[in-house]
Motif scaffolding. Structure first.
Motif, PDB file in Angstrom:
ATOM      1  N   TYR A 222       1.055  -0.763   0.359  1.00 25.44           N
ATOM      2  CA  TYR A 222       0.259   0.041  -0.232  1.00 25.44           C
ATOM      3  C   TYR A 222       1.464   1.495  -0.199  1.00 25.44           C
ATOM      4  O   TYR A 222       1.687   1.435   0.893  1.00 25.44           O
ATOM      5  N   SER A 223       0.410   2.266  -0.783  1.00 23.32           N
ATOM      6  CA  SER A 223       1.345   3.448  -0.476  1.00 23.32           C
ATOM      7  C   SER A 223       0.647   3.663   0.962  1.00 23.32           C
ATOM      8  O   SER A 223       0.465   3.539   1.917  1.00 23.32           O
ATOM      9  N   ALA A 224       1.623   4.360   2.114  1.00 22.52           N
ATOM     10  CA  ALA A 224       1.562   5.423   2.633  1.00 22.52           C
ATOM     11  C   ALA A 224       0.395   5.805   2.921  1.00 22.52           C
ATOM     12  O   ALA A 224       0.097   5.556   4.363  1.00 22.52           O
ATOM     13  N   SER A 225       0.354   7.197   2.674  1.00 25.69           N
ATOM     14  CA  SER A 225      -1.048   7.641   2.788  1.00 25.69           C
ATOM     15  C   SER A 225      -2.437   6.800   2.923  1.00 25.69           C
ATOM     16  O   SER A 225      -3.268   6.931   4.009  1.00 25.69           O
ATOM     17  N   TYR A 226      -2.587   5.688   1.654  1.00 26.36           N
ATOM     18  CA  TYR A 226      -3.380   4.854   2.313  1.00 26.36           C
ATOM     19  C   TYR A 226      -3.280   4.321   3.230  1.00 26.36           C
ATOM     20  O   TYR A 226      -4.784   3.573   4.179  1.00 26.36           O
ATOM     21  N   PHE A 227      -2.640   3.212   3.608  1.00 26.56           N
ATOM     22  CA  PHE A 227      -2.807   2.502   5.050  1.00 26.56           C
ATOM     23  C   PHE A 227      -2.630   3.440   6.158  1.00 26.56           C
ATOM     24  O   PHE A 227      -3.241   2.825   7.029  1.00 26.56           O
ATOM     25  N   SER A 228      -2.085   4.276   6.208  1.00 23.30           N
ATOM     26  CA  SER A 228      -2.718   5.853   7.044  1.00 23.30           C
ATOM     27  C   SER A 228      -3.901   5.613   7.141  1.00 23.30           C
ATOM     28  O   SER A 228      -4.210   5.325   8.512  1.00 23.30           O
ATOM     29  N   ARG A 229      -4.709   5.968   6.559  1.00 20.67           N
ATOM     30  CA  ARG A 229      -6.081   6.398   6.253  1.00 20.67           C
ATOM     31  C   ARG A 229      -6.565   5.073   6.874  1.00 20.67           C
ATOM     32  O   ARG A 229      -8.085   5.170   7.112  1.00 20.67           O
ATOM     33  N   PHE A 230      -6.331   4.175   5.912  1.00 17.18           N
ATOM     34  CA  PHE A 230      -7.255   2.680   6.064  1.00 17.18           C
ATOM     35  C   PHE A 230      -7.079   2.769   8.136  1.00 17.18           C
ATOM     36  O   PHE A 230      -8.121   1.739   8.847  1.00 17.18           O
ATOM     37  N   PHE A 231      -5.729   2.357   8.157  1.00 15.98           N
ATOM     38  CA  PHE A 231      -5.922   1.865   9.278  1.00 15.98           C
ATOM     39  C   PHE A 231      -6.567   2.784  10.762  1.00 15.98           C
ATOM     40  O   PHE A 231      -7.147   2.268  11.431  1.00 15.98           O
ATOM     41  N   ARG A 232      -5.891   3.797  11.170  1.00 15.48           N
ATOM     42  CA  ARG A 232      -6.859   5.364  11.068  1.00 15.48           C
ATOM     43  C   ARG A 232      -8.811   5.127  11.640  1.00 15.48           C
ATOM     44  O   ARG A 232      -8.886   4.903  12.524  1.00 15.48           O
ATOM     45  N   SER A 233      -8.715   4.665  10.033  1.00 14.39           N
ATOM     46  CA  SER A 233     -10.623   5.005   9.774  1.00 14.39           C
ATOM     47  C   SER A 233     -11.225   3.586  10.226  1.00 14.39           C
ATOM     48  O   SER A 233     -12.294   3.287  11.341  1.00 14.39           O
ATOM     49  N   ASN A 234     -10.655   2.923  10.583  1.00 14.11           N
ATOM     50  CA  ASN A 234     -10.867   1.195  10.373  1.00 14.11           C
ATOM     51  C   ASN A 234     -10.293   1.185  12.143  1.00 14.11           C
ATOM     52  O   ASN A 234     -11.266   0.154  12.661  1.00 14.11           O
ATOM     53  N   MET A 235      -9.105   1.888  13.072  1.00 10.01           N
ATOM     54  CA  MET A 235      -8.424   1.237  13.929  1.00 10.01           C
ATOM     55  C   MET A 235      -9.176   2.235  14.654  1.00 10.01           C
ATOM     56  O   MET A 235      -8.792   2.599  16.108  1.00 10.01           O
ATOM     57  N   GLY A 236      -9.044   3.679  14.939  1.00  5.81           N
ATOM     58  CA  GLY A 236      -9.709   4.506  15.856  1.00  5.81           C
ATOM     59  C   GLY A 236      -7.971   5.484  16.676  1.00  5.81           C
ATOM     60  O   GLY A 236      -8.797   6.255  17.059  1.00  5.81           O
ATOM     61  N   ILE A 237      -7.077   4.757  15.908  1.00 10.23           N
ATOM     62  CA  ILE A 237      -5.932   5.411  16.161  1.00 10.23           C
ATOM     63  C   ILE A 237      -5.172   5.173  15.392  1.00 10.23           C
ATOM     64  O   ILE A 237      -5.024   4.328  14.459  1.00 10.23           O
ATOM     65  N   THR A 238      -4.174   5.545  15.103  1.00 10.94           N
ATOM     66  CA  THR A 238      -2.859   5.690  13.820  1.00 10.94           C
ATOM     67  C   THR A 238      -1.944   4.559  14.303  1.00 10.94           C
ATOM     68  O   THR A 238      -1.902   4.008  15.634  1.00 10.94           O
ATOM     69  N   TYR A 239      -0.906   4.124  13.271  1.00  7.62           N
ATOM     70  CA  TYR A 239      -0.308   2.580  13.396  1.00  7.62           C
ATOM     71  C   TYR A 239       0.502   3.254  14.467  1.00  7.62           C
ATOM     72  O   TYR A 239       1.115   2.071  15.217  1.00  7.62           O
ATOM     73  N   LYS A 240       1.792   4.346  14.430  1.00  8.00           N
ATOM     74  CA  LYS A 240       2.660   4.517  15.272  1.00  8.00           C
ATOM     75  C   LYS A 240       2.252   4.449  16.491  1.00  8.00           C
ATOM     76  O   LYS A 240       2.402   3.009  18.108  1.00  8.00           O
ATOM     77  N   GLU A 241       0.682   4.492  16.931  1.00 10.61           N
ATOM     78  CA  GLU A 241       0.127   4.322  18.186  1.00 10.61           C
ATOM     79  C   GLU A 241      -0.037   3.573  19.082  1.00 10.61           C
ATOM     80  O   GLU A 241       0.220   2.078  19.379  1.00 10.61           O
ATOM     81  N   PHE A 242      -0.514   2.075  17.780  1.00 10.20           N
ATOM     82  CA  PHE A 242      -1.469   0.290  18.117  1.00 10.20           C
ATOM     83  C   PHE A 242       0.625   0.449  19.069  1.00 10.20           C
ATOM     84  O   PHE A 242       1.119  -0.614  18.993  1.00 10.20           O
ATOM     85  N   LEU A 243       1.533   0.726  17.432  1.00 11.33           N
ATOM     86  CA  LEU A 243       2.989   0.135  17.738  1.00 11.33           C
ATOM     87  C   LEU A 243       3.956   0.623  19.112  1.00 11.33           C
ATOM     88  O   LEU A 243       4.096  -1.009  19.586  1.00 11.33           O
ATOM     89  N   THR A 244       3.890   1.738  19.308  1.00 10.87           N
ATOM     90  CA  THR A 244       3.778   1.744  20.702  1.00 10.87           C
ATOM     91  C   THR A 244       3.343   1.737  21.869  1.00 10.87           C
ATOM     92  O   THR A 244       4.121   0.645  22.845  1.00 10.87           O
ATOM     93  N   ARG A 245       1.912   0.855  22.172  1.00 20.12           N
ATOM     94  CA  ARG A 245       1.489   0.314  23.108  1.00 20.12           C
ATOM     95  C   ARG A 245       1.753  -1.108  22.731  1.00 20.12           C
ATOM     96  O   ARG A 245       1.711  -1.412  24.052  1.00 20.12           O
ATOM     97  N   MET A 246       2.492  -1.146  21.949  1.00 27.90           N
ATOM     98  CA  MET A 246       1.865  -3.445  22.151  1.00 27.90           C
ATOM     99  C   MET A 246       3.914  -3.813  22.069  1.00 27.90           C
ATOM    100  O   MET A 246       3.718  -4.076  23.365  1.00 27.90           O
ATOM    101  N   ARG A 247       4.703  -2.335  21.548  1.00 25.57           N
ATOM    102  CA  ARG A 247       5.667  -2.072  22.497  1.00 25.57           C
ATOM    103  C   ARG A 247       5.815  -2.267  24.182  1.00 25.57           C
ATOM    104  O   ARG A 247       6.940  -2.797  25.040  1.00 25.57           O
ATOM    105  N   ILE A 248       5.029  -1.184  24.816  1.00 26.02           N
ATOM    106  CA  ILE A 248       5.073  -0.758  25.635  1.00 26.02           C
ATOM    107  C   ILE A 248       4.447  -1.987  27.052  1.00 26.02           C
ATOM    108  O   ILE A 248       4.564  -2.245  28.035  1.00 26.02           O
ATOM    109  N   ASN A 249       3.278  -2.676  26.045  1.00 30.23           N
ATOM    110  CA  ASN A 249       3.216  -3.741  26.927  1.00 30.23           C
ATOM    111  C   ASN A 249       3.855  -5.560  26.731  1.00 30.23           C
ATOM    112  O   ASN A 249       3.975  -5.801  28.069  1.00 30.23           O
ATOM    113  N   SER A 250       4.705  -5.256  25.980  1.00 30.64           N
ATOM    114  CA  SER A 250       6.137  -5.939  26.582  1.00 30.64           C
ATOM    115  C   SER A 250       7.085  -5.942  27.313  1.00 30.64           C
ATOM    116  O   SER A 250       7.472  -6.293  28.086  1.00 30.64           O
TER     117      SER A 250
END
Length: 299
Positions: A222-250
């Motif tokens: 995917y293009s970065a812009s499409y991936f960003s829009r798709f992820f945020r619209s379906n998840m309610g958060i950015t991919y960066k925040e999702f990745l950070t939360r996963m790393r913090i839990n670890s």
């Protein structure tokens, strides 16, 4: 389903307290009503996660919403929240505090990958939100599981007992509560859910490495812009925040389960340095990693 903005819906990264592929949580009335005052009732706002959630209620109060449909809580009732279903809980505001049981619900969250490993065609199936049974055993199992809630340390061999109880509970629910997903979910929603599952799985496998939104987008073509829009619209958060939360839990697990330094844990969990972990830990947990270790490590 009532209209909601994406800002109202958040994705929850479930933190497993033990080595088991599931979480057991007890929700107590003291957690929802400060000083026993009904006017201070706390609600659980719209959110979703990859885990199957099984809720057992001890009271007749409160409303559980799954994908916008309300289900009034009843004593000895099960509510099933499917993987990736949007849900929320509106607390009771009428029953006197003293008339409520001390524990309102027991919640079992089960790893999606654990379920897919032994349920044939799991991706094509759907659990009905209200699980009704005339048998007493499922309720007995949930009450038994409740004794192990909130990451209670397990004695020798108790992990085998817990796995057995969860398998037995799933037997009853799968036997009586499964239907075909295409009878419950529109095709577009199923397609988006499948894409999100792949992105989440990729992130779970690679969050310790030097990945980011750009590399994830490239991985899936995917293009970065499409991936960003798709992820945020379906998840309610950015991919960066999702990745950070996963790393913090670890990092949480490493802080309480090892004697590694903050720098070692930061590098193991995908942070570029100790400062990056400390800053993000403070932001999301409101505490430093070392204070978290001191507070939650049992000796």
């Amino acid at each position: 389903m009532p209209e909601s903005t994406t800002q109202d819906i958040s994705y929850e990264v479930v933190h497993y307290h033990t080595e088991m592929p599931f979480n057991i949580l007890n929700v107590h009335k003291r957690d929802l009503y400060r000083n026993g005052n009904l006017s201070t009732a706390s609600d659980v706002l719209d959110h979703w996660h990859n885990e199957l959630e099984i809720v057992y209620s001890y009271s007749n109060d409160g409303i559980y919403y799954t994908d916008g449909v309300p289900h009034h809580m009843e004593a000895d009732q099960f509510i099933i929240v499917n993987s990736r279903s949007i849900h929320k809980v509106i607390s009771n505001r009428t029953t006197p505090y003293d008339d409520m049981p001390e524990t309102l619900t027991t919640v079992l969250q089960i790893s999606d990958s654990f379920l897919r490993s032994f349920i044939p065609n799991f991706e094509d199936l759907y659990f009905l939100p209200v699980f009704k049974t005339s048998e007493e055993r499922p309720a007995q199992i949930m009450k038994d599981l409740a004794r192990y809630a909130d990451g209670k340390a397990l004695n020798k061999y108790e992990n085998m007992r817990l796995i057995g109880l969860v398998h037995e509970l799933l037997y009853y629910i799968c036997r009586d509560d499964l239907t075909l997903k295409d009878m419950e979910m529109p095709k577009k929603d199923r397609k988006n859910a499948d894409i999100l599952r792949k992105i989440i799985s990729y992130t779970e496998d690679n969050y310790r490495l030097d990945i980011n939104e750009m590399s994830a987008a490239q991985h899936f073509g995917y293009s970065a812009s499409y991936f960003s829009r798709f992820f945020r619209s379906n998840m309610g958060i950015t991919y960066k925040e999702f990745l950070t939360r996963m790393r913090i839990n670890s990092a949480k697990d490493a802080l309480t389960g090892s004697s590694k330094s903050v720098l070692e844990i930061a590098m193991d969990c995908g942070f570029s340095d100790a400062r990056g972990l400390i800053n993000m830990f403070n932001k999301y947990e409101g505490i430093t990693p070392l204070k978290y270790r001191k507070k939650y490590t049992t000796t």
